[in-house]
Design a protein around this motif. Structure first.
Motif, short mmCIF file in Angstrom:
data_model
loop_
_atom_site.label_atom_id
_atom_site.label_comp_id
_atom_site.label_asym_id
_atom_site.label_seq_id
_atom_site.Cartn_x
_atom_site.Cartn_y
_atom_site.Cartn_z
N TRP A 104 0.65 -1.10 -0.14
CA TRP A 104 0.06 0.08 -0.05
C TRP A 104 0.76 1.24 -0.05
O TRP A 104 1.87 1.25 0.93
CB TRP A 104 -0.90 0.03 1.22
CG TRP A 104 -1.83 -0.87 1.01
CD1 TRP A 104 -2.17 -2.07 0.34
CD2 TRP A 104 -2.73 -1.39 2.12
NE1 TRP A 104 -3.18 -2.91 0.46
CE2 TRP A 104 -3.58 -2.47 1.79
CE3 TRP A 104 -3.29 -0.88 3.52
CZ2 TRP A 104 -4.65 -3.29 2.50
CZ3 TRP A 104 -4.00 -1.69 4.37
CH2 TRP A 104 -4.89 -2.46 3.89
N LEU A 107 -1.79 7.80 -1.35
CA LEU A 107 -2.47 8.18 -2.73
C LEU A 107 -2.86 9.69 -2.95
O LEU A 107 -3.17 10.12 -3.86
CB LEU A 107 -3.72 7.22 -2.83
CG LEU A 107 -3.63 5.75 -2.85
CD1 LEU A 107 -5.14 5.17 -2.95
CD2 LEU A 107 -2.83 5.38 -3.97
N VAL A 141 -3.78 0.77 -3.22
CA VAL A 141 -3.07 0.33 -4.47
C VAL A 141 -3.23 1.41 -5.39
O VAL A 141 -4.17 1.92 -5.69
CB VAL A 141 -3.92 -0.86 -4.93
CG1 VAL A 141 -3.30 -1.47 -6.06
CG2 VAL A 141 -4.00 -2.01 -3.91
N GLU A 142 -1.94 1.69 -6.08
CA GLU A 142 -1.76 2.89 -6.96
C GLU A 142 -2.47 2.48 -8.50
O GLU A 142 -3.18 3.19 -9.02
CB GLU A 142 -0.32 3.31 -6.96
CG GLU A 142 -0.02 4.55 -7.60
CD GLU A 142 1.45 4.99 -7.58
OE1 GLU A 142 1.33 6.18 -7.60
OE2 GLU A 142 2.31 4.33 -7.40
N GLU A 143 -2.26 1.11 -8.76
CA GLU A 143 -2.68 0.70 -10.23
C GLU A 143 -3.25 -0.45 -9.93
O GLU A 143 -2.84 -1.67 -9.95
CB GLU A 143 -1.45 0.57 -11.10
CG GLU A 143 -0.64 1.90 -11.43
CD GLU A 143 -1.67 2.94 -12.22
OE1 GLU A 143 -2.42 2.52 -12.80
OE2 GLU A 143 -1.41 4.22 -12.23
N PRO A 144 -4.71 -0.45 -10.14
CA PRO A 144 -5.64 0.68 -10.52
C PRO A 144 -5.71 1.40 -8.96
O PRO A 144 -5.57 0.92 -7.84
CB PRO A 144 -6.77 0.09 -10.81
CG PRO A 144 -7.02 -1.11 -10.36
CD PRO A 144 -5.44 -1.94 -10.14
N ARG A 145 -6.05 2.52 -8.93
CA ARG A 145 -6.19 3.24 -7.81
C ARG A 145 -7.05 2.97 -6.83
O ARG A 145 -8.45 3.17 -7.17
CB ARG A 145 -6.34 4.89 -8.04
CG ARG A 145 -6.12 5.88 -6.83
CD ARG A 145 -6.26 7.34 -7.37
NE ARG A 145 -5.87 8.10 -6.03
CZ ARG A 145 -6.71 8.35 -5.19
NH1 ARG A 145 -8.03 8.01 -5.06
NH2 ARG A 145 -6.40 9.24 -4.18
#
Length: 252
Positions: A104, A107, A141-145
């Motif tokens: 994690w 964001l 999670v960055e990808e996907p946000r």
């Protein structure tokens, strides 16, 4: 029971319970559409406003969701993941699921320290009165946000001045702990796991209906008995359950 014969304040709850029972019995399928508002008005013999209140009750508890222009549908709930958590005193959480460690990341790149107060629901545990420095962050999670966790750190103003947080000297709560431990290693920590209801903005951030509680992990750091740092971690109880890691200490 005929809802139309009940007092006004009970009608919406009665309609909501009847619809929820049908949903649990699978009458509308996993993500099927509920009858329209006019159909529900005719069926239950109540006003349209009563039907809308009943549907709102179901939305608030995550049972249904509205799709603009299409209607109201049974809400497909996310699969709940077991989150095995380690919370080292010196830093942020290390979380594991059945898929391994969760990477994690923050964001919200604009997260900074600001002045504020400890919320009423934390005041008894944190015991920091008056103005404090506050750090807020959204992890996920960055990808996907996908936002998954809210983190909020509170420190007294005298600690904020010592660490120069308002001058950019400490990017987050973990940096404050590192500084405190380096200057005075005689610190003590306590960890507690509980639950609380989300505020509307928090619920929206984690895509959680406002009627579903958050799981709360609270870490409190003390120096000579006085609280010098408190960090709250919250995740949706609909998405996660938390277990201990008995081979690690401390854990939450």
């Amino acid at each position: 029971m005929d809802p139309s014969a009940l007092p006004q304040h009970q009608k919406a709850a009665t309609v909501a319970r009847a619809l929820q029972a049908e949903i649990l019995q699978g009458q509308y399928g996993a993500d099927g559409q509920l009858p329209t508002e006019p159909e529900l008005v005719e069926r239950f013999g109540v006003a349209r406003e009563t039907v809308r209140r009943a549907l709102q009750l179901l939305k608030d508890t995550g049972v249904v969701a509205s799709v603009q222009g299409s209607g109201t549908f049974v809400r497909r709930r996310p699969l709940r993941t077991t989150l095995r958590r380690e919370l080292p005193p010196q830093g942020g959480p290390a979380d594991w699921t059945d898929h391994g460690s969760e990477a994690w990341v923050p964001l919200d790149s604009s997260a900074t320290w600001s002045s504020g107060r400890v919320p009423i629901e934390l005041a008894e545990s944190v015991r920091l009165e008056g103005e404090v420095a506050v750090w807020s962050c959204v992890l996920g999670v960055e990808e996907p946000r996908v936002p998954l966790q809210l983190v909020r750190t509170y420190i007294p103003m005298h600690v904020a001045a010592k660490v120069a947080v308002f001058d950019g000297g400490a990017p987050g709560g973990a940096a404050v702990l590192e500084h405190l431990e380096a200057t005075d290693p005689a610190l003590s920590w306590s960890l507690a796991v509980g639950a609380r209801m989300p505020e509307p903005g928090e619920a929206a951030t984690l895509s959680t209906p406002i009627g579903i509680p958050f799981i709360q992990t609270l870490r409190i750091t003390r120096q000579a008995g006085a609280v010098v740092e408190a960090t709250e971690y919250v995740v949706s109880s609909e998405r996660f359950r938390i277990t201990h890691r008995p081979d690690q200490a401390p854990v939450a």
